[in-house]
Write a protein that holds these residues in place. Structure first.
Motif, PDB file in Angstrom:
ATOM      1  N   LYS A  28      -6.248  -5.458 -14.537  1.00  0.00           N
ATOM      2  CA  LYS A  28      -5.818  -6.364 -15.729  1.00  0.00           C
ATOM      3  C   LYS A  28      -5.651  -7.757 -15.488  1.00  0.00           C
ATOM      4  O   LYS A  28      -5.953  -8.784 -16.373  1.00  0.00           O
ATOM      5  N   ILE A  29      -5.280  -8.206 -14.204  1.00  0.00           N
ATOM      6  CA  ILE A  29      -4.949  -9.720 -13.859  1.00  0.00           C
ATOM      7  C   ILE A  29      -6.228 -10.012 -13.024  1.00  0.00           C
ATOM      8  O   ILE A  29      -6.381 -11.512 -13.253  1.00  0.00           O
ATOM      9  N   GLY A  30      -6.965  -9.504 -12.359  1.00  0.00           N
ATOM     10  CA  GLY A  30      -8.160  -9.801 -11.664  1.00  0.00           C
ATOM     11  C   GLY A  30      -7.684 -10.257 -10.236  1.00  0.00           C
ATOM     12  O   GLY A  30      -8.323 -11.278  -9.670  1.00  0.00           O
ATOM     13  N   ILE A  31      -6.934  -9.490  -9.682  1.00  0.00           N
ATOM     14  CA  ILE A  31      -6.400  -9.827  -8.359  1.00  0.00           C
ATOM     15  C   ILE A  31      -7.397  -9.216  -7.331  1.00  0.00           C
ATOM     16  O   ILE A  31      -7.839  -8.469  -7.179  1.00  0.00           O
ATOM     17  N   LYS A  32      -7.530 -10.347  -6.082  1.00  0.00           N
ATOM     18  CA  LYS A  32      -8.447  -9.850  -5.159  1.00  0.00           C
ATOM     19  C   LYS A  32      -7.631  -8.892  -4.193  1.00  0.00           C
ATOM     20  O   LYS A  32      -6.563  -9.297  -4.075  1.00  0.00           O
ATOM     21  N   ASN A  33      -8.363  -7.973  -3.508  1.00  0.00           N
ATOM     22  CA  ASN A  33      -7.699  -7.108  -2.369  1.00  0.00           C
ATOM     23  C   ASN A  33      -6.964  -7.926  -1.402  1.00  0.00           C
ATOM     24  O   ASN A  33      -6.017  -7.612  -0.842  1.00  0.00           O
ATOM     25  N   GLN A  34      -7.645  -9.043  -0.958  1.00  0.00           N
ATOM     26  CA  GLN A  34      -7.079  -9.821   0.164  1.00  0.00           C
ATOM     27  C   GLN A  34      -5.755 -10.527  -0.098  1.00  0.00           C
ATOM     28  O   GLN A  34      -5.093 -10.663   0.862  1.00  0.00           O
ATOM     29  N   ASP A  35      -5.307 -10.503  -1.421  1.00  0.00           N
ATOM     30  CA  ASP A  35      -3.986 -10.942  -2.061  1.00  0.00           C
ATOM     31  C   ASP A  35      -3.004 -10.035  -2.199  1.00  0.00           C
ATOM     32  O   ASP A  35      -1.735 -10.305  -2.322  1.00  0.00           O
ATOM     33  N   ILE A  36      -3.335  -8.545  -1.893  1.00  0.00           N
ATOM     34  CA  ILE A  36      -2.308  -7.460  -2.158  1.00  0.00           C
ATOM     35  C   ILE A  36      -2.048  -7.026  -0.844  1.00  0.00           C
ATOM     36  O   ILE A  36      -2.804  -6.764   0.083  1.00  0.00           O
ATOM     37  N   PHE A  37      -0.629  -6.893  -0.772  1.00  0.00           N
ATOM     38  CA  PHE A  37       0.198  -6.140   0.213  1.00  0.00           C
ATOM     39  C   PHE A  37       0.888  -5.038  -0.089  1.00  0.00           C
ATOM     40  O   PHE A  37       1.660  -5.049  -1.042  1.00  0.00           O
ATOM     41  N   LEU A  38       0.766  -3.921   0.735  1.00  0.00           N
ATOM     42  CA  LEU A  38       1.612  -3.014   0.388  1.00  0.00           C
ATOM     43  C   LEU A  38       2.761  -2.835   1.343  1.00  0.00           C
ATOM     44  O   LEU A  38       2.483  -2.787   2.601  1.00  0.00           O
ATOM     45  N   MET A  39       3.851  -2.378   0.827  1.00  0.00           N
ATOM     46  CA  MET A  39       5.076  -2.528   1.620  1.00  0.00           C
ATOM     47  C   MET A  39       5.916  -1.169   1.383  1.00  0.00           C
ATOM     48  O   MET A  39       6.097  -0.666   0.348  1.00  0.00           O
ATOM     49  N   PRO A  40       6.080  -0.513   2.533  1.00  0.00           N
ATOM     50  CA  PRO A  40       6.918   0.906   2.365  1.00  0.00           C
ATOM     51  C   PRO A  40       8.358   0.503   1.861  1.00  0.00           C
ATOM     52  O   PRO A  40       8.982  -0.261   2.244  1.00  0.00           O
ATOM     53  N   GLU A  41       8.728   1.545   0.898  1.00  0.00           N
ATOM     54  CA  GLU A  41      10.016   1.478   0.438  1.00  0.00           C
ATOM     55  C   GLU A  41      10.964   2.297   1.311  1.00  0.00           C
ATOM     56  O   GLU A  41      10.893   3.068   1.803  1.00  0.00           O
ATOM     57  N   GLY A  42      12.087   1.793   1.541  1.00  0.00           N
ATOM     58  CA  GLY A  42      13.191   2.080   2.203  1.00  0.00           C
ATOM     59  C   GLY A  42      14.092   0.991   2.601  1.00  0.00           C
ATOM     60  O   GLY A  42      14.102  -0.337   2.846  1.00  0.00           O
ATOM     61  N   ILE A  43      15.473   1.319   2.892  1.00  0.00           N
ATOM     62  CA  ILE A  43      16.570   0.448   2.945  1.00  0.00           C
ATOM     63  C   ILE A  43      17.025   0.576   4.584  1.00  0.00           C
ATOM     64  O   ILE A  43      18.123   0.318   5.018  1.00  0.00           O
ATOM     65  N   SER A  44      16.519   1.708   5.271  1.00  0.00           N
ATOM     66  CA  SER A  44      16.874   2.056   6.680  1.00  0.00           C
ATOM     67  C   SER A  44      15.554   2.218   7.410  1.00  0.00           C
ATOM     68  O   SER A  44      14.565   2.285   6.917  1.00  0.00           O
ATOM     69  N   GLU A  45      15.696   1.995   8.937  1.00  0.00           N
ATOM     70  CA  GLU A  45      14.513   2.207   9.738  1.00  0.00           C
ATOM     71  C   GLU A  45      13.981   3.675   9.629  1.00  0.00           C
ATOM     72  O   GLU A  45      12.994   3.919   9.703  1.00  0.00           O
ATOM     73  N   LYS A  46      14.821   4.482   9.434  1.00  0.00           N
ATOM     74  CA  LYS A  46      14.600   6.112   9.305  1.00  0.00           C
ATOM     75  C   LYS A  46      13.756   6.126   8.202  1.00  0.00           C
ATOM     76  O   LYS A  46      12.616   6.762   8.112  1.00  0.00           O
ATOM     77  N   GLU A  47      14.210   5.862   7.119  1.00  0.00           N
ATOM     78  CA  GLU A  47      13.139   5.883   5.742  1.00  0.00           C
ATOM     79  C   GLU A  47      11.906   5.111   5.897  1.00  0.00           C
ATOM     80  O   GLU A  47      10.952   5.630   5.487  1.00  0.00           O
ATOM     81  N   LEU A  48      12.064   3.917   6.608  1.00  0.00           N
ATOM     82  CA  LEU A  48      10.657   3.193   6.628  1.00  0.00           C
ATOM     83  C   LEU A  48       9.824   3.792   7.661  1.00  0.00           C
ATOM     84  O   LEU A  48       8.463   3.829   7.316  1.00  0.00           O
ATOM     85  N   ASN A  49      10.235   4.561   8.472  1.00  0.00           N
ATOM     86  CA  ASN A  49       9.479   5.345   9.340  1.00  0.00           C
ATOM     87  C   ASN A  49       8.510   6.438   8.839  1.00  0.00           C
ATOM     88  O   ASN A  49       7.572   6.715   9.089  1.00  0.00           O
ATOM     89  N   VAL A  50       9.271   7.096   7.680  1.00  0.00           N
ATOM     90  CA  VAL A  50       8.562   8.064   6.956  1.00  0.00           C
ATOM     91  C   VAL A  50       7.450   7.401   6.271  1.00  0.00           C
ATOM     92  O   VAL A  50       6.391   8.012   5.993  1.00  0.00           O
ATOM     93  N   LYS A  51       7.596   6.229   5.508  1.00  0.00           N
ATOM     94  CA  LYS A  51       6.606   5.675   4.598  1.00  0.00           C
ATOM     95  C   LYS A  51       5.758   5.098   5.191  1.00  0.00           C
ATOM     96  O   LYS A  51       4.830   4.428   4.694  1.00  0.00           O
TER      97      LYS A  51
END
Length: 254
Positions: free
Chosen positions: A201-224
């Motif tokens: 819808k916006i026309g964003i390029k792949n190079q500008d998109i960052f995916l970040m794991p959800e989590g508020i602890s290192e344990k949760e981040l390790n899973v995602k």
């Protein structure tokens, strides 16, 4: 401005990860994120519990800049909460920062031309502060952020995506006004369909998109984390970790 905290650390997310940065965390947010598994956003003291007594409260812009001068790194990160709620004040703050003279930094190599301002926003508002920002880090809120079965569910879901504002940020970036990164929180592969819908819808390029794991602890981040990396490989997006949580845990002032 209504401020939650001011601190000196390193940037933990996105394309400037690892850069020594002075953080200006504003208080108040127009959204109330709550993810599957019941985690709230990683700064609930600026949104869900914005009256937290540890928040600094109303500060003069000159006092914010005085605190910055104690550390004076090249990078300044304005984050929240949602900074753009205070659009007028944010514009004045960023303009004053950009107007700092070299004499403001005795015995320092930092000067006005070296100060780099990153704005972290959910992208629901846009105003004149864009004239003074170097990087806009936009984190559109997906359906996975909706606080279902709470009093905030309808309001959050209605306001979480403002495509008019998002398109304006994109257009300004296309015209070279500032750099941009689009940062999406990943809870599962189901998030990808909505991300690609926003992208189209916006026309964003792949190079500008960052995916970040959800989590508020290192344990949760390790899973995602591994899931998120695999999704980046599969869909040709960029990965960003949450380095500050890995180093210090989900603490304030880091």
């Amino acid at each position: 401005m209504n401020i939650s905290e001011l601190f000196y650390s390193i940037q933990g997310e996105g394309k400037r990860t690892g850069y020594p940065s002075f953080f200006i965390r504003t208080n108040l947010c127009n959204l109330r994120c709550k993810f599957p598994g019941s985690n709230l956003c990683d700064t609930p003291y600026t949104s869900w519990n914005f009256e937290n007594p540890d928040n600094l409260g109303e500060l003069k812009i000159e006092d914010i800049i005085t605190e910055y001068k104690k550390f004076h790194p090249c990078d300044i990160v304005v984050t929240g909460g949602e900074p753009t709620i205070q659009g007028r004040e944010l514009t004045i703050l960023c303009k004053e920062i950009k107007n700092l003279s070299d004499s403001s930094f005795p015995r320092s190599s930092v000067g006005t031309q070296n100060i780099f301002i990153t704005l972290e926003t959910n992208g629901t508002f846009i105003s004149d502060y864009t004239d003074y920002i170097d990087l806009v880090s936009i984190s559109p809120k997906l359906n996975s952020s909706v606080p279902f079965e709470t009093e905030f569910e309808k309001g959050h879901n209605k306001n979480r995506l403002n495509f008019e504002a998002l398109k304006s940020y994109h257009d300004y970036h296309q015209k070279g006004k500032f750099d941009v990164q689009w940062k999406f929180v990943i809870t599962s592969e189901e998030d990808i369909k909505e991300i690609k819908d926003v992208q189209e819808k916006i026309g964003i390029k792949n190079q500008d998109i960052f995916l970040m794991p959800e989590g508020i602890s290192e344990k949760e981040l390790n899973v995602k984390r591994l899931l998120t990396v695999e999704l980046c490989k599969k869909y040709k997006f960029n990965f960003t970790d949450r380095l500050h949580i890995k180093l210090w845990g989900n603490k304030r002032g880091v």
